[in-house]
Design a protein around this motif. Structure first.
Motif, PDB file in Angstrom:
ATOM      1  N   ILE A 264       0.811  -1.220   0.000  1.00 15.17           N
ATOM      2  CA  ILE A 264       0.000   0.000   0.000  1.00 15.17           C
ATOM      3  C   ILE A 264       0.845   1.271   0.000  1.00 15.17           C
ATOM      4  O   ILE A 264       0.307   2.354  -0.178  1.00 15.17           O
ATOM      5  CB  ILE A 264      -1.017   0.006   1.156  1.00 15.17           C
ATOM      6  N   GLY A 265       2.134   1.146   0.202  1.00 14.47           N
ATOM      7  CA  GLY A 265       3.092   2.218  -0.037  1.00 14.47           C
ATOM      8  C   GLY A 265       2.932   3.471   0.795  1.00 14.47           C
ATOM      9  O   GLY A 265       2.765   3.426   2.006  1.00 14.47           O
ATOM     10  N   ILE A 266       2.958   4.609   0.111  1.00 13.21           N
ATOM     11  CA  ILE A 266       3.017   5.903   0.778  1.00 13.21           C
ATOM     12  C   ILE A 266       1.730   6.236   1.529  1.00 13.21           C
ATOM     13  O   ILE A 266       1.754   7.036   2.460  1.00 13.21           O
ATOM     14  CB  ILE A 266       3.390   7.005  -0.224  1.00 13.21           C
ATOM     15  N   SER A 267       0.630   5.622   1.168  1.00 15.30           N
ATOM     16  CA  SER A 267      -0.601   5.885   1.917  1.00 15.30           C
ATOM     17  C   SER A 267      -0.474   5.392   3.356  1.00 15.30           C
ATOM     18  O   SER A 267      -0.939   6.056   4.281  1.00 15.30           O
ATOM     19  CB  SER A 267      -1.797   5.227   1.226  1.00 15.30           C
ATOM     20  N   PHE A 268       0.168   4.254   3.552  1.00 16.43           N
ATOM     21  CA  PHE A 268       0.403   3.740   4.903  1.00 16.43           C
ATOM     22  C   PHE A 268       1.379   4.635   5.653  1.00 16.43           C
ATOM     23  O   PHE A 268       1.152   4.966   6.826  1.00 16.43           O
ATOM     24  CB  PHE A 268       0.940   2.302   4.834  1.00 16.43           C
ATOM     25  N   GLN A 269       2.440   5.049   4.997  1.00 15.50           N
ATOM     26  CA  GLN A 269       3.444   5.898   5.653  1.00 15.50           C
ATOM     27  C   GLN A 269       2.862   7.242   6.061  1.00 15.50           C
ATOM     28  O   GLN A 269       3.128   7.745   7.155  1.00 15.50           O
ATOM     29  CB  GLN A 269       4.638   6.085   4.730  1.00 15.50           C
ATOM     30  N   SER A 270       2.059   7.831   5.198  1.00 11.52           N
ATOM     31  CA  SER A 270       1.472   9.126   5.544  1.00 11.52           C
ATOM     32  C   SER A 270       0.448   8.986   6.665  1.00 11.52           C
ATOM     33  O   SER A 270       0.343   9.858   7.530  1.00 11.52           O
ATOM     34  CB  SER A 270       0.836   9.774   4.311  1.00 11.52           C
ATOM     35  N   PHE A 271      -0.294   7.891   6.680  1.00 12.82           N
ATOM     36  CA  PHE A 271      -1.272   7.642   7.744  1.00 12.82           C
ATOM     37  C   PHE A 271      -0.572   7.487   9.093  1.00 12.82           C
ATOM     38  O   PHE A 271      -0.967   8.103  10.087  1.00 12.82           O
ATOM     39  CB  PHE A 271      -2.096   6.394   7.406  1.00 12.82           C
ATOM     40  N   VAL A 272       0.490   6.686   9.141  1.00 13.76           N
ATOM     41  CA  VAL A 272       1.214   6.462  10.390  1.00 13.76           C
ATOM     42  C   VAL A 272       1.918   7.740  10.850  1.00 13.76           C
ATOM     43  O   VAL A 272       1.937   8.050  12.048  1.00 13.76           O
ATOM     44  CB  VAL A 272       2.205   5.289  10.242  1.00 13.76           C
ATOM     45  N   THR A 273       2.471   8.501   9.930  1.00 13.25           N
ATOM     46  CA  THR A 273       3.110   9.768  10.281  1.00 13.25           C
ATOM     47  C   THR A 273       2.096  10.745  10.850  1.00 13.25           C
ATOM     48  O   THR A 273       2.361  11.427  11.850  1.00 13.25           O
ATOM     49  CB  THR A 273       3.805  10.370   9.050  1.00 13.25           C
TER      50      THR A 273
END
Length: 186
Positions: free
Chosen positions: A73-82
């Protein structure tokens, strides 16, 4: 041309708890009088506590079930966690300030900081959750139907739904903070 001179601005800080009633009650006396848990019984305190609980729920779901699928799921997961990390830590610090210092309730809530923080949190939660929801439904849903016992799809779906609710809660808190900033008290 008439110039009006204005005197100094005086900020009165309301203290929400009376002296002697704060702290934790142990048997027949009170201890830890620096702790003012009365704030958690007020509407702003309940909102901050709900933001903290839902934020921890989203973070635990994302880290437990989304980490294994983060490559998919890439950057969507990273932005959500950030987004969860920064807003959760700031909410926690605000709650600690409000619990340990009743003066900070009036000072911080009457400043522009909480209005801007809640507004930015609401915007980022709603935007990252909509992006995560799109990616989860496009990428993880087909894997859910093919792979037996695949838990990432329902868990991440619950995470973005709870995050969207949290974004709406931050928007409501921004509205209430703005009203407090403009002079309307509770």
């Amino acid at each position: 041309m008439m110039i009006s001179s204005r005197g100094p601005t005086i900020v009165n800080v309301p203290v929400h708890s009376r002296r002697g009633q704060s702290g934790l009650k142990c048997c027949c006396c009170r201890c830890c009088t620096c702790i003012h848990l009365e704030f958690l019984k007020t509407p702003p305190g309940m909102i901050k506590l709900a933001e903290l609980i839902i934020g921890f729920f989203c973070q635990s779901l994302a880290l437990k079930y989304g980490s294994e699928s983060s490559a998919l799921i890439g950057i969507s997961f990273q932005s959500f966690v950030t987004n969860i990390a920064w807003s959760l830590s700031t909410t926690f610090m605000l709650l600690v300030c409000y619990i340990f210092s009743p003066k900070s309730i009036g000072l911080i809530k009457s400043s522009l900081f909480e209005v801007l923080f809640n507004t930015v949190s609401a915007f980022t939660y709603i935007s990252t959750c909509s992006y995560l929801g799109y990616v989860v439904n496009i990428v993880l849903e087909p894997l859910y139907w093919i792979t037996p016992h695949y838990q990432a799809y329902p868990a991440m779906s619950a995470a973005y739904v709870a995050g969207s609710i949290l974004g709406l809660l931050y928007a409501y808190d921004a509205y209430k903070s703005y009203r407090y900033f403009r002079g309307y008290r509770y």
